[in-house]
Structures are given as C-alpha cells and as structure tokens.
Design a protein around this motif. Structure first.
Motif, PDB file in Angstrom:
ATOM      1  N   LEU A  10     -13.369  69.466 -12.880  1.00 29.94           N
ATOM      2  CA  LEU A  10     -15.338  69.844 -13.291  1.00 29.94           C
ATOM      3  C   LEU A  10     -16.037  68.772 -12.755  1.00 29.94           C
ATOM      4  O   LEU A  10     -15.940  66.981 -12.409  1.00 29.94           O
ATOM      5  N   ALA A  11     -16.836  69.909 -12.171  1.00 29.19           N
ATOM      6  CA  ALA A  11     -18.006  69.895 -11.616  1.00 29.19           C
ATOM      7  C   ALA A  11     -19.212  69.854 -12.532  1.00 29.19           C
ATOM      8  O   ALA A  11     -19.460  70.603 -12.737  1.00 29.19           O
ATOM      9  N   VAL A  12     -20.269  68.433 -12.340  1.00 22.04           N
ATOM     10  CA  VAL A  12     -21.352  69.038 -12.747  1.00 22.04           C
ATOM     11  C   VAL A  12     -22.386  68.648 -11.057  1.00 22.04           C
ATOM     12  O   VAL A  12     -22.815  67.475 -10.918  1.00 22.04           O
ATOM     13  N   VAL A  13     -22.746  70.531 -11.132  1.00 26.43           N
ATOM     14  CA  VAL A  13     -23.561  69.774  -9.869  1.00 26.43           C
ATOM     15  C   VAL A  13     -25.118  69.918  -9.808  1.00 26.43           C
ATOM     16  O   VAL A  13     -25.562  71.352 -10.396  1.00 26.43           O
ATOM     17  N   ASN A  14     -26.314  68.943  -9.885  1.00 27.02           N
ATOM     18  CA  ASN A  14     -27.812  69.592 -10.176  1.00 27.02           C
ATOM     19  C   ASN A  14     -27.893  70.369  -8.424  1.00 27.02           C
ATOM     20  O   ASN A  14     -27.887  69.586  -7.617  1.00 27.02           O
ATOM     21  N   ASP A  15     -28.612  71.008  -8.943  1.00 27.60           N
ATOM     22  CA  ASP A  15     -29.024  71.547  -7.635  1.00 27.60           C
ATOM     23  C   ASP A  15     -30.960  72.684  -7.472  1.00 27.60           C
ATOM     24  O   ASP A  15     -30.692  72.605  -8.758  1.00 27.60           O
ATOM     25  N   VAL A  16     -31.134  73.690  -6.249  1.00 31.06           N
ATOM     26  CA  VAL A  16     -32.167  73.087  -6.579  1.00 31.06           C
ATOM     27  C   VAL A  16     -32.143  75.164  -6.740  1.00 31.06           C
ATOM     28  O   VAL A  16     -31.266  75.424  -6.098  1.00 31.06           O
ATOM     29  N   VAL A  17     -33.338  75.140  -7.157  1.00 27.75           N
ATOM     30  CA  VAL A  17     -33.489  76.089  -8.163  1.00 27.75           C
ATOM     31  C   VAL A  17     -34.182  77.301  -6.582  1.00 27.75           C
ATOM     32  O   VAL A  17     -34.499  77.506  -5.917  1.00 27.75           O
TER      33      VAL A  17
ATOM     34  N   HIS B  36     -29.710  77.930  -5.534  1.00 25.99           N
ATOM     35  CA  HIS B  36     -30.589  78.236  -3.481  1.00 25.99           C
ATOM     36  C   HIS B  36     -28.753  77.955  -3.524  1.00 25.99           C
ATOM     37  O   HIS B  36     -28.506  79.112  -2.563  1.00 25.99           O
ATOM     38  N   SER B  37     -27.927  76.733  -3.742  1.00 24.46           N
ATOM     39  CA  SER B  37     -27.037  76.908  -2.696  1.00 24.46           C
ATOM     40  C   SER B  37     -25.645  77.800  -3.130  1.00 24.46           C
ATOM     41  O   SER B  37     -25.103  78.075  -1.922  1.00 24.46           O
ATOM     42  N   VAL B  38     -26.033  78.244  -4.364  1.00 23.23           N
ATOM     43  CA  VAL B  38     -25.051  79.242  -4.516  1.00 23.23           C
ATOM     44  C   VAL B  38     -25.727  80.611  -4.279  1.00 23.23           C
ATOM     45  O   VAL B  38     -24.176  81.573  -3.978  1.00 23.23           O
TER      46      VAL B  38
ATOM     47  N   LEU C  78     -20.462  72.062  -1.808  1.00 16.50           N
ATOM     48  CA  LEU C  78     -21.511  70.761  -1.674  1.00 16.50           C
ATOM     49  C   LEU C  78     -22.068  70.656   0.098  1.00 16.50           C
ATOM     50  O   LEU C  78     -23.177  70.173  -0.198  1.00 16.50           O
ATOM     51  N   ARG C  79     -21.385  71.598   0.592  1.00 21.53           N
ATOM     52  CA  ARG C  79     -21.815  71.028   1.984  1.00 21.53           C
ATOM     53  C   ARG C  79     -23.535  72.171   2.390  1.00 21.53           C
ATOM     54  O   ARG C  79     -24.460  72.209   2.307  1.00 21.53           O
TER      55      ARG C  79
ATOM     56  N   SER D 202     -17.179  65.929   2.966  1.00 20.23           N
ATOM     57  CA  SER D 202     -18.323  66.520   2.448  1.00 20.23           C
ATOM     58  C   SER D 202     -19.299  65.305   1.674  1.00 20.23           C
ATOM     59  O   SER D 202     -20.098  65.289   1.972  1.00 20.23           O
ATOM     60  N   THR D 203     -17.739  64.967   1.033  1.00 20.06           N
ATOM     61  CA  THR D 203     -19.048  63.836   0.466  1.00 20.06           C
ATOM     62  C   THR D 203     -19.908  63.044   1.135  1.00 20.06           C
ATOM     63  O   THR D 203     -20.765  62.187   0.845  1.00 20.06           O
ATOM     64  N   GLU D 204     -19.491  62.134   2.201  1.00 18.28           N
ATOM     65  CA  GLU D 204     -19.908  61.159   2.872  1.00 18.28           C
ATOM     66  C   GLU D 204     -20.966  62.105   3.609  1.00 18.28           C
ATOM     67  O   GLU D 204     -22.011  61.557   3.731  1.00 18.28           O
ATOM     68  N   GLU D 205     -21.007  63.203   3.963  1.00 19.18           N
ATOM     69  CA  GLU D 205     -21.727  63.737   4.759  1.00 19.18           C
ATOM     70  C   GLU D 205     -23.386  64.148   3.645  1.00 19.18           C
ATOM     71  O   GLU D 205     -24.385  63.476   3.988  1.00 19.18           O
ATOM     72  N   PHE D 206     -22.704  64.036   2.313  1.00 19.42           N
ATOM     73  CA  PHE D 206     -23.502  64.411   1.165  1.00 19.42           C
ATOM     74  C   PHE D 206     -24.441  63.122   1.198  1.00 19.42           C
ATOM     75  O   PHE D 206     -25.363  62.810   1.337  1.00 19.42           O
ATOM     76  N   ALA D 207     -23.851  61.890   1.662  1.00 18.96           N
ATOM     77  CA  ALA D 207     -24.185  60.536   1.228  1.00 18.96           C
ATOM     78  C   ALA D 207     -25.217  59.954   1.858  1.00 18.96           C
ATOM     79  O   ALA D 207     -26.303  59.753   2.102  1.00 18.96           O
ATOM     80  N   LEU D 208     -24.760  60.585   2.691  1.00 17.75           N
ATOM     81  CA  LEU D 208     -25.746  60.258   4.378  1.00 17.75           C
ATOM     82  C   LEU D 208     -27.513  61.148   3.841  1.00 17.75           C
ATOM     83  O   LEU D 208     -28.554  60.253   4.408  1.00 17.75           O
ATOM     84  N   ILE D 209     -27.389  62.295   3.551  1.00 19.90           N
ATOM     85  CA  ILE D 209     -28.625  63.285   3.350  1.00 19.90           C
ATOM     86  C   ILE D 209     -29.358  62.656   1.885  1.00 19.90           C
ATOM     87  O   ILE D 209     -30.074  62.233   2.560  1.00 19.90           O
TER      88      ILE D 209
END
Length: 342
Positions: free
Chosen positions: A99-106, A138-140, A164-165, A244-251
């Motif tokens: 189960l993923a809850v992802v807040n994304d940019v509109v 946007h990411s979808v 996520l990427r 991918s989560t490590e890269e996301f953490a850097l961002i």
C-alpha cells in the motif's frame, strides 16, 4: 459474459477507469478497457502465465470506489486510506500487498511544473497494480508515457519504483527552476540593484516546505518494508526500491537545503531594507534638526513686540543669514559625517 462485463464493454469509463495496461513477460504494455481488465483478472484466478495489469482510476467518478470494492480484491486498508486525505508519502506491507500513499505534483498543461500537490493511492499485488487519484498528476503522466513508448516492466513493483523515480525527476525540475530564480535574486542583491518582490521568495519557500513535508517518504514504513518484504516481491525489485528511495532522499535533502538558502536570502534582504530605512530616517532627522534654529529665529523675529535686535541695523538681515548659514553648514557636515559611519 455477465451483465457487468456487458456494461463495461459499452462504456469503458463507466467505472472511472482512466486507462489500463496489460503486461506480458518480455513484452511492452498493451492498453485495455474495463471489460478486458475484468476478463484478465478472472483468467488470473485460473492460471499463472506471468502477466500483470495496471489500472489507473479516477476517484472523482461516483462509481469508482464501489466498482473497486466489487471487482478488485484490495485490502480494506486501501479504502480506509482513500478517506484519510493528504498525508506524508509512505509505502507499507498490508495483507500480501503493498500500500503506497504518494503525494504527487498536479499536472498542469500551462506550466511545466506546478506547485499544487495532490495524493495518489497505489495498491500493488503480485499480478496487479491499482492507482487512484482525484486530480491529474505529473509523475503518473510520465509513467504512462514511458509505458506507451514501449518500455518493458517485469513486475508491478517495478512500475511503483519507476513511479517514484518519475516523482524524483519532477522534484528535481522544481529544485532546478527555483534555484535559477534564487540565483537571480542573489545576483541582484550582491550588485545592490534588488528589484524582485520579496513575496516571490516567500511563496517559493512555502512551496518547498510543503513539498518537503508531504513528499518525503516515511522512514519507518519504508524500513519495515525493506527488512520484511512480501514473499512475491522479487529481490531485484527490493534492490531497485532501496536504490530509488535513497535517490529520493537525496532530492529531498536538496529541497531542504534550497529552502534554507531562501531563508538566509530573505534575512539578508530584510537586513538591507532595514538598513536603508534607518539611513532614510536618520537623514530626515538631521534635516529636521537643521531646520529647527531657522524656525526658532523666524518665530522670534516675527513677534510684534519692541526691542527686536538688529531691527534698526541696515545690515541686520544679512548678519542673521550669515549666522544661520554658518550654523547649518557646520551642523550638516558633522551630522552627515556621523551618518557615513553607519
């Protein structure tokens, strides 16, 4: 074929299905409608041929949630999460599913990057990935473009990693665009020709703080998932998810650093404006003090009384002018010399 399949065949969007894709091993995803999706789900119950589905749904559709409960075997926690509203991004293992809850940019057609944030709910199983949203994201859209371009995916979890990427790339665009704006303001500040409205910096900082709060992955849920992944999750998927989560953490760290940079720049601009205000106030005070003797003398000589000095002297006016001018010049030089020390 039952009645529900007939209805979905006549109107693929009747249940809020925006688009769906069917993935076969080693093949590119093929777009499907609601009827085909239901047939594939029923076939999966009979045999396992390595295929999986991606269904992307519109929660704004009145029948969407009811259709998911009737035709998709999703955990109850997924439907509870739909009514929680916007929360911080998280990925957790619930009842043999992710189960993923992802807040994304509109997604915004008029702008490459939007500052509005909305929530995407994702449920990943061994043969199915379901994503649902209220607004275009946007990411979808980037993920859909990758699928339609022919990119192959080996599992639903790889689709989640790709999502996520894509979200990380959107954040990178936001950081890059905001950095250019901050660089311009900083250059103007260093060259003492700052003309940018401070409200723009404040708006950028508020957006960055909001994105940081909503888009940052919850470390607790992610740690539990990576330490105890579901049995059907492949080792390659776990490795890619960790990467991918490590890269996301850097961002996210870049996002935080940019927010701190804007904060320091705001403080520097405020200090400069405060200094300019102090200089202006000092100048006004000096001018007022210098004009005070002239006003006092004018008041004295304007009285209708006897004994006014130099009233009978033919050069009395010029004597007073010389005295006032001398006093004003001496006091002015002293005052503005003190002003230069600030």
């Amino acid at each position: 074929m039952n009645h529900s399949l007939d209805i979905s065949h006549r109107d693929p969007d009747l249940f809020g299905l925006l688009y769906g894709f069917r993935f076969l091993p080693g093949e590119r995803g093929r777009e499907i409608d609601s009827a085909t999706a239901l047939r594939c789900l029923q076939d999966d119950n009979d045999h396992d041929n390595g295929e999986f589905l991606w269904l992307h749904l519109n929660l704004a559709h009145a029948a969407c949630e009811r259709w998911m409960k009737s035709h998709l075997q999703l955990p109850e926690e997924f439907f509870e999460a739909l009514h929680e509203g916007s929360r911080s991004t998280r990925i957790e293992h619930v009842d043999s599913a992710l189960l993923a809850v992802v807040n994304d940019v509109v997604f915004n057609l008029s702008s490459m990057v939007s500052s509005d944030v909305s929530t995407l709910w994702v449920c990943v199983r061994s043969k199915l990935i379901v994503s649902a949203r209220l607004q275009p994201l946007h990411s979808v859209d980037k993920l859909r473009s990758s699928v339609k371009a022919g990119e192959c995916f080996r599992s639903p979890s790889e689709l989640l990693v790709h999502l996520l990427r894509d979200q990380g790339e959107v954040l990178t665009q936001i950081v890059r665009k905001t950095s250019l704006s901050v660089d311009q303001v900083e250059d103007e500040l260093l060259s003492s020709r700052l003309s940018t409205n401070r409200a723009e910096l404040g708006a950028n900082r508020r957006v960055l703080v909001r994105l940081q709060r909503l888009l940052a992955l919850e470390p607790g849920s992610l740690l539990r998932l990576l330490n105890r992944p579901p049995p059907w999750l492949q080792k390659e998927d776990v490795k890619e998810l960790r990467k991918s989560t490590e890269e996301f953490a850097l961002i996210i760290n870049d996002l935080t650093a940019l927010g701190e940079r804007i904060k320091l720049l705001q403080e520097e601009i405020a200090a400069n404006l405060n200094e300019q205000s102090n200089r202006t106030l000092f100048t006004l005070t000096v001018v007022t003090v210098l004009a005070l003797p002239i006003n006092i003398i004018a008041g004295f000589f304007g009285m209708n009384v006897g004994g006014v000095p130099l009233s009978q002297d033919p050069h009395g006016f010029w004597v007073l002018v010389a005295l006032v001018a001398t006093f004003t010049v001496i006091a002015g030089r002293w005052a503005f010399r003190k002003r230069g020390d600030y």
